[in-house]
Structure formats: C-alpha cells, structure tokens
Design a protein around this motif. Structure first.
Motif, mmCIF file in Angstrom:
data_model
loop_
_atom_site.group_PDB
_atom_site.id
_atom_site.type_symbol
_atom_site.label_atom_id
_atom_site.label_comp_id
_atom_site.label_asym_id
_atom_site.label_seq_id
_atom_site.Cartn_x
_atom_site.Cartn_y
_atom_site.Cartn_z
ATOM 1 N N THR A 1 -0.581 10.521 -0.145
ATOM 2 C CA THR A 1 -1.537 9.487 -0.103
ATOM 3 C C THR A 1 -2.147 9.369 1.447
ATOM 4 O O THR A 1 -0.831 9.677 2.018
ATOM 5 C CB THR A 1 -1.203 8.075 -1.114
ATOM 6 N N HIS A 2 -3.096 8.793 1.899
ATOM 7 C CA HIS A 2 -3.618 9.216 3.074
ATOM 8 C C HIS A 2 -3.173 7.062 3.613
ATOM 9 O O HIS A 2 -4.273 6.545 2.701
ATOM 10 C CB HIS A 2 -4.592 9.095 3.731
ATOM 11 N N THR A 3 -2.864 6.786 4.669
ATOM 12 C CA THR A 3 -3.054 5.292 4.800
ATOM 13 C C THR A 3 -3.644 5.223 5.811
ATOM 14 O O THR A 3 -4.466 5.356 5.729
ATOM 15 C CB THR A 3 -1.434 5.241 5.787
ATOM 16 N N PRO A 4 -4.331 3.452 5.600
ATOM 17 C CA PRO A 4 -5.223 3.357 7.012
ATOM 18 C C PRO A 4 -5.567 2.894 7.838
ATOM 19 O O PRO A 4 -6.284 3.455 8.305
ATOM 20 C CB PRO A 4 -5.524 1.502 6.646
ATOM 21 N N GLY A 5 -4.826 4.180 8.422
ATOM 22 C CA GLY A 5 -4.416 4.644 9.640
ATOM 23 C C GLY A 5 -5.585 5.956 10.030
ATOM 24 O O GLY A 5 -5.796 5.936 11.029
ATOM 25 N N LEU B 1 -3.816 3.193 -7.617
ATOM 26 C CA LEU B 1 -2.861 3.358 -6.599
ATOM 27 C C LEU B 1 -1.504 2.651 -6.449
ATOM 28 O O LEU B 1 -0.441 3.706 -6.408
ATOM 29 C CB LEU B 1 -3.318 2.586 -4.947
ATOM 30 N N LYS B 2 -1.759 1.760 -7.445
ATOM 31 C CA LYS B 2 -0.399 1.039 -7.593
ATOM 32 C C LYS B 2 0.821 1.727 -8.215
ATOM 33 O O LYS B 2 2.046 1.974 -8.188
ATOM 34 C CB LYS B 2 -0.567 -0.239 -7.854
ATOM 35 N N VAL C 1 4.658 11.409 0.427
ATOM 36 C CA VAL C 1 4.346 11.268 1.600
ATOM 37 C C VAL C 1 3.104 10.390 1.838
ATOM 38 O O VAL C 1 1.750 10.278 1.441
ATOM 39 C CB VAL C 1 3.819 12.399 2.657
ATOM 40 N N SER C 2 2.818 9.093 2.990
ATOM 41 C CA SER C 2 1.903 8.472 3.243
ATOM 42 C C SER C 2 1.379 8.547 4.352
ATOM 43 O O SER C 2 2.143 8.145 5.286
ATOM 44 C CB SER C 2 1.901 7.054 3.069
ATOM 45 N N GLN D 1 -13.574 -3.574 5.851
ATOM 46 C CA GLN D 1 -12.432 -2.032 6.517
ATOM 47 C C GLN D 1 -10.621 -3.041 6.300
ATOM 48 O O GLN D 1 -9.686 -2.430 6.070
ATOM 49 C CB GLN D 1 -12.318 -1.402 7.737
ATOM 50 N N ARG D 2 -10.635 -4.326 6.555
ATOM 51 C CA ARG D 2 -9.574 -5.211 7.423
ATOM 52 C C ARG D 2 -9.058 -5.463 5.848
ATOM 53 O O ARG D 2 -7.715 -5.125 5.561
ATOM 54 C CB ARG D 2 -10.296 -6.722 8.238
ATOM 55 N N ASP D 3 -9.881 -6.307 4.794
ATOM 56 C CA ASP D 3 -9.306 -6.104 3.993
ATOM 57 C C ASP D 3 -8.983 -5.330 3.154
ATOM 58 O O ASP D 3 -7.994 -5.309 2.144
ATOM 59 C CB ASP D 3 -10.637 -6.345 2.680
ATOM 60 N N TRP D 4 -9.138 -3.955 2.961
ATOM 61 C CA TRP D 4 -8.472 -2.913 2.418
ATOM 62 C C TRP D 4 -7.982 -2.446 2.895
ATOM 63 O O TRP D 4 -6.809 -2.136 2.303
ATOM 64 C CB TRP D 4 -9.956 -2.033 2.625
ATOM 65 N N THR D 5 -7.967 -2.400 4.299
ATOM 66 C CA THR D 5 -6.243 -2.373 4.699
ATOM 67 C C THR D 5 -5.063 -2.861 4.366
ATOM 68 O O THR D 5 -4.408 -2.877 3.756
ATOM 69 C CB THR D 5 -6.631 -2.218 6.363
ATOM 70 N N LEU D 6 -5.434 -4.618 4.335
ATOM 71 C CA LEU D 6 -4.461 -5.234 4.231
ATOM 72 C C LEU D 6 -3.583 -5.208 1.986
ATOM 73 O O LEU D 6 -2.978 -5.160 2.501
ATOM 74 C CB LEU D 6 -5.110 -7.139 4.215
ATOM 75 N N LYS D 7 -4.882 -4.914 1.931
ATOM 76 C CA LYS D 7 -4.484 -4.588 0.467
ATOM 77 C C LYS D 7 -3.949 -3.009 -0.074
ATOM 78 O O LYS D 7 -2.851 -3.346 -0.784
ATOM 79 C CB LYS D 7 -5.852 -4.261 -0.210
ATOM 80 N N TRP D 8 -4.343 -2.120 0.844
ATOM 81 C CA TRP D 8 -3.268 -1.093 0.533
ATOM 82 C C TRP D 8 -2.263 -1.331 1.214
ATOM 83 O O TRP D 8 -0.849 -0.721 0.265
ATOM 84 C CB TRP D 8 -4.003 -0.306 1.474
ATOM 85 N N GLN D 9 -1.319 -2.234 2.136
ATOM 86 C CA GLN D 9 -0.247 -2.007 2.743
ATOM 87 C C GLN D 9 0.023 -2.654 1.356
ATOM 88 O O GLN D 9 2.001 -3.100 1.403
ATOM 89 C CB GLN D 9 -0.554 -3.220 4.016
ATOM 90 N N GLU D 10 -0.391 -3.819 1.243
ATOM 91 C CA GLU D 10 0.521 -5.249 0.294
ATOM 92 C C GLU D 10 0.900 -4.526 -1.245
ATOM 93 O O GLU D 10 2.289 -4.242 -1.515
ATOM 94 C CB GLU D 10 -0.376 -6.119 -0.117
#
Length: 357
Positions: free
Chosen positions: A174-178, A208-209, A217-218, A344-353
C-alpha cells in the motif's frame, strides 16, 4: 629561421586567441538554474535526457535539488513562493491548482512557453495557466505473473484475500500519504469500484482496514516499493504506469493492467515559483521539456506518456502501454483534484488512524 619562429608564434597566438574566444565561459548566477525534482533512478534518466541537453544548448549550469522528497509544493508554500529553486519540475494537477489559488506559481502563457500550442487539449482543461503538463501517467494495477492470475478488477487488489485466498497474506503493498496522490488515487478506485467516488469514500476506508493484515510494506514513496518488487515479495499493488512499465520491460515477472472499472489519469506538471531568481531561464526550461525530441527521449527512457499528441515513431510496445492517441486519452478518468487537495489533511489523518490499528 628567426622569421619562421616569429611566424609560428604569431600563428599560435592567433589560434590561442581564437580558442579563448570560443571557450565556454563559466556560468554566472544568471546562467544557473536550480530545479527541484525527484531522486533515485528518475534523477539519472531526467539528467541524461533533459538536463544535460538543456545545459549544452543554452550553455548554462543546472543545479539539481532532490532534497524535498516527493512533493516540492510545501516548500513553495512555506517560503511564500521563494523556496530557493527556480523550477518545480515535478508537481501534480492538485498542487498546480493550489498554486494558482494561492498565487504562488508564476502565470504561464504561449508567449513565455511557445510549445504550449502543441499540448493535449486535456492539459488545458486539467490545470490553470500557471504551468505545463509535461508528461502523463495513469494508475496501473501491477501483479506478479508467477504467483497470481491476471486481476480484472480493482477489487482483486482491495479484496485480494477474497479473490486469491490466504496465499496473498504478506504480499500486498500500500502507499502512505507521504506519496499522497498515489495513495489517494488507489483509494478512489476502491470507492469507484463499489459505487462511490472521492466524495463517498466509506467503503474504500473499510477495504483499507480489511487489507491491513495482508500488507507487506506501506511505501512513503514509489522508490521505497522498488526493493519489494525486485525481490518479488510484492504480488499485487497499484502503481504509476511509468514505474510499472520500467519493471515489466526490465524482464521482472510482472504485468500491468487497467482493470475493467477504468483508471485515473495523472498529469505530471511543472511550474515556476513566483519568487524564482531566474524566471527567464525557467521559462526556457519548461519550453524545452515540451520539445519533440526531448519528449521522446525522456518518455521512452522513463516509460511516461508524452505531453503533446503530435509525436510519432513510437515503438509498438510503447504505444500499447502508454497514452499516445486522443482515443486512448479519452478513456482516462479524472477525479476532482481541487477537492482532493482540500481534503489531503483529513485523508492523511484517516489513513494513519486505520493503519495504526
């Protein structure tokens, strides 16, 4: 004898004087262009096919800045348009739109970049007049042909255990928000494959979950996924078409496909920060990137689709993998990139959670 010696010295002096006149002078500050672009194998290809020919043609020095990671726009924003480089050589549609909205990227017309008259019609629709779309890619689904049958749906990745069984555990990437655009586009195709879109993402987040236990790997950048491809640990993942084609064409046991739901188009854009020190040379660089011979050299080396549709002479395998005709371009889907940039910020936080468990 003395007369001969004098004649020789005069002749030698004339040659030396001529040589001094034609010897390239060292680049001054005005003759230096600083660009921000990707590192890794991209840098090697970009340097060989674009930068070195540009330096030779214009008699200038290009300083290559790959210190900023995948996305140079945060540096432009943080510096209010004066990030210390003259060209953001690799942006995406969302950041070009944001740069126009925030007035941090220089306006660009055919007056400054004459080759804009030759670009795809789609390019004029994708971004405001503050940059160029120098190349295109699309989101491909890449799979290991030794381990899996060819996927036909994006759900074959997002619900890989359901389609391929328990053997895929530990073999997904998968790919991280980075690497935000790649991560976002992959999630959007999960949503579109289940009746949603970028504004209706609930099922994508659920998948995703569910896929988390199968992820090996992320990757925070495309380059981070490469070792897992080369050692064949990754069996299936979304990846940009250019990167996918590199490894397919290199002879690794991978295929790349566009699933039945279609795929999303990625415009690789470039722009000039409003605080760039050498705007004149920066405009020349953007125009140079759209020259037919430079387009052809870079696109064939990097496996990217060209920024203009009037180039001919492509190899059949290149045409099969890439976007070279208006008919192929019309099959490509485009998301609402302005909206994606806003979340972007909201999706990043969601992905991390979700990935933190």
């Amino acid at each position: 004898m003395e007369q001969t010696r004098r004649k020789f010295m005069l002749t030698a002096g004339a040659v030396a004087t001529t040589a001094a006149v034609i010897r390239p002078r060292p680049a001054s500050a005005a003759d230096t262009l600083t660009i921000a672009a990707y590192g890794g194998e991209y840098r090697d290809i970009f340097t060989r096919t674009v930068i070195q020919p540009f330096e030779k043609k214009f008699g200038v020095q290009v300083i290559y800045d790959d210190s900023g990671g995948v996305d140079p726009y945060p540096r432009i924003r943080a510096s209010r348009g004066a990030p210390g480089f003259d060209v953001a050589a690799e942006l995406v549609v969302a950041t070009s739109i944001l740069g126009a909205k925030e007035k941090l990227l220089e306006p660009i017309t055919e007056k400054e970049v004459p080759n804009l008259k030759h670009v795809w019609k789609r390019s004029r629709e994708l971004i405001p007049p503050n940059g160029i779309v120098q190349t295109y890619q699309y989101l491909a689904l890449m799979w290991n042909k030794k381990q899996l049958e060819k996927p036909t749906s994006w759900l074959d990745y997002w619900q890989a255990r359901k389609h391929y069984g328990d053997k895929v555990k530990g073999h997904l990437a998968t790919h991280t928000p980075g690497n935000f655009t790649l991560a976002a586009y992959a999630l959007i195709m999960a949503a579109r494959s289940t009746g949603g879109d970028e504004r209706h993402m609930d099922k994508a987040w659920e998948m995703l979950k569910e896929s988390r236990p199968d992820v090996a790997v992320s990757a925070a950048s495309s380059a981070q996924a490469v070792p897992y491809i080369e050692n064949e640990q990754i069996w299936i993942m979304p990846f940009w078409s250019a990167r996918s084609a590199i490894y397919v064409n290199r002879g690794l046991p991978y295929g790349m496909t566009i699933p039945k739901e279609g795929t999303l188009l990625l415009g690789n854009t470039a722009g000039i920060p409003i605080g760039a020190k050498n705007k004149k040379l920066a405009f020349e660089f953007l125009n140079f990137r759209l020259e037919p011979e430079i387009q052809k050299a870079f696109c064939e080396a990097y496996n990217a689709s060209p920024g203009r549709p009037d180039i001919t002479g492509w190899k059949p395998e290149f045409v099969e993998q890439q976007i070279t005709t208006e008919d192929k371009m019309k099959t490509m889907l485009t998301p609402d990139d302005a909206y994606i940039a806003s979340v972007q910020r909201d999706w990043t936080l969601k992905w991390q959670e979700i990935m933190a468990g």
